[in-house]
Design a protein around this motif. Structure first.
Motif, mmCIF file in Angstrom:
data_model
loop_
_atom_site.group_PDB
_atom_site.id
_atom_site.type_symbol
_atom_site.label_atom_id
_atom_site.label_comp_id
_atom_site.label_asym_id
_atom_site.label_seq_id
_atom_site.Cartn_x
_atom_site.Cartn_y
_atom_site.Cartn_z
ATOM 1 N N GLY A 18 62.630 8.387 17.842
ATOM 2 C CA GLY A 18 63.608 9.472 17.896
ATOM 3 C C GLY A 18 64.983 9.051 17.406
ATOM 4 N N LYS A 19 65.212 7.753 17.346
ATOM 5 C CA LYS A 19 66.511 7.231 16.928
ATOM 6 C C LYS A 19 66.633 7.091 15.413
ATOM 7 N N SER A 20 65.529 7.178 14.697
ATOM 8 C CA SER A 20 65.547 6.894 13.261
ATOM 9 C C SER A 20 66.455 7.836 12.477
ATOM 10 N N GLY A 21 66.465 9.115 12.817
ATOM 11 C CA GLY A 21 67.320 10.065 12.105
ATOM 12 C C GLY A 21 68.792 9.734 12.255
ATOM 13 N N GLY A 22 69.206 9.378 13.465
ATOM 14 C CA GLY A 22 70.594 9.013 13.706
ATOM 15 C C GLY A 22 70.990 7.740 12.992
ATOM 16 N N ILE A 23 70.085 6.774 12.962
ATOM 17 C CA ILE A 23 70.374 5.505 12.293
ATOM 18 C C ILE A 23 70.547 5.721 10.795
ATOM 19 N N VAL A 24 69.670 6.511 10.198
ATOM 20 C CA VAL A 24 69.773 6.802 8.766
ATOM 21 C C VAL A 24 71.054 7.572 8.475
ATOM 22 N N LEU A 25 71.402 8.535 9.306
ATOM 23 C CA LEU A 25 72.627 9.308 9.117
ATOM 24 C C LEU A 25 73.864 8.420 9.189
ATOM 25 N N ILE A 26 73.927 7.524 10.154
ATOM 26 C CA ILE A 26 75.069 6.613 10.277
ATOM 27 C C ILE A 26 75.134 5.676 9.076
ATOM 28 N N ALA A 27 73.983 5.160 8.638
ATOM 29 C CA ALA A 27 73.967 4.267 7.478
ATOM 30 C C ALA A 27 74.456 4.984 6.223
ATOM 31 N N CYS A 28 74.015 6.218 6.005
ATOM 32 C CA CYS A 28 74.461 6.986 4.839
ATOM 33 C C CYS A 28 75.948 7.293 4.908
ATOM 34 N N THR A 29 76.459 7.573 6.098
ATOM 35 C CA THR A 29 77.889 7.830 6.267
ATOM 36 C C THR A 29 78.702 6.589 5.928
ATOM 37 N N ILE A 30 78.250 5.427 6.386
ATOM 38 C CA ILE A 30 78.960 4.179 6.093
ATOM 39 C C ILE A 30 78.948 3.895 4.593
ATOM 40 N N VAL A 31 77.811 4.094 3.933
ATOM 41 C CA VAL A 31 77.728 3.879 2.487
ATOM 42 C C VAL A 31 78.647 4.847 1.754
ATOM 43 N N SER A 32 78.679 6.112 2.159
ATOM 44 C CA SER A 32 79.542 7.110 1.511
ATOM 45 C C SER A 32 81.019 6.756 1.665
ATOM 46 N N LEU A 33 81.419 6.362 2.867
ATOM 47 C CA LEU A 33 82.808 5.972 3.082
ATOM 48 C C LEU A 33 83.175 4.737 2.269
ATOM 49 N N ALA A 34 82.267 3.793 2.203
ATOM 50 C CA ALA A 34 82.531 2.580 1.419
ATOM 51 C C ALA A 34 82.667 2.908 -0.064
ATOM 52 N N LEU A 35 81.789 3.756 -0.592
ATOM 53 C CA LEU A 35 81.868 4.130 -2.004
ATOM 54 C C LEU A 35 83.124 4.934 -2.312
ATOM 55 N N ALA A 36 83.485 5.843 -1.427
ATOM 56 C CA ALA A 36 84.666 6.687 -1.659
ATOM 57 C C ALA A 36 85.952 5.880 -1.643
ATOM 58 N N ASN A 37 85.950 4.730 -0.993
ATOM 59 C CA ASN A 37 87.153 3.901 -0.908
ATOM 60 C C ASN A 37 87.024 2.602 -1.701
#
Length: 77
Positions: A18-37
């Motif tokens: 049940g945690k997999s969706g949240g983990i993937v969402l957090i990982a994608c958010t971190i990658v997006s923030l890193a790329l945007a900056n």
């Protein structure tokens, strides 16, 4: 045990969690923030403004995918 079988078993356990969706969402958010900056921010933002079938990728996400998301949420309730 072969590595492919072990990886397959691990991936299956992860997706069934049940945690997999949240983990993937957090990982994608971190990658997006890193790329945007990062130095690649212009290319990253350019991707979101690229047009596909008459609408930008950002527009597709905001309108089409969010509509599907809220439909699925409504069906869950």
């Amino acid at each position: 045990m072969r590595i492919e079988k072990r990886l397959s078993k691990t991936f299956k356990q992860f997706t069934e969690s049940g945690k997999s969706g949240g983990i993937v969402l957090i990982a994608c958010t971190i990658v997006s923030l890193a790329l945007a900056n990062s130095p690649w921010s212009e290319a990253y933002l350019g991707f979101w403004h690229r047009h596909i079938a008459g609408m930008s990728v950002e527009h597709w996400v905001n309108d089409a995918l969010m509509a599907i998301f809220f439909l699925l949420i409504g069906l869950e309730l």
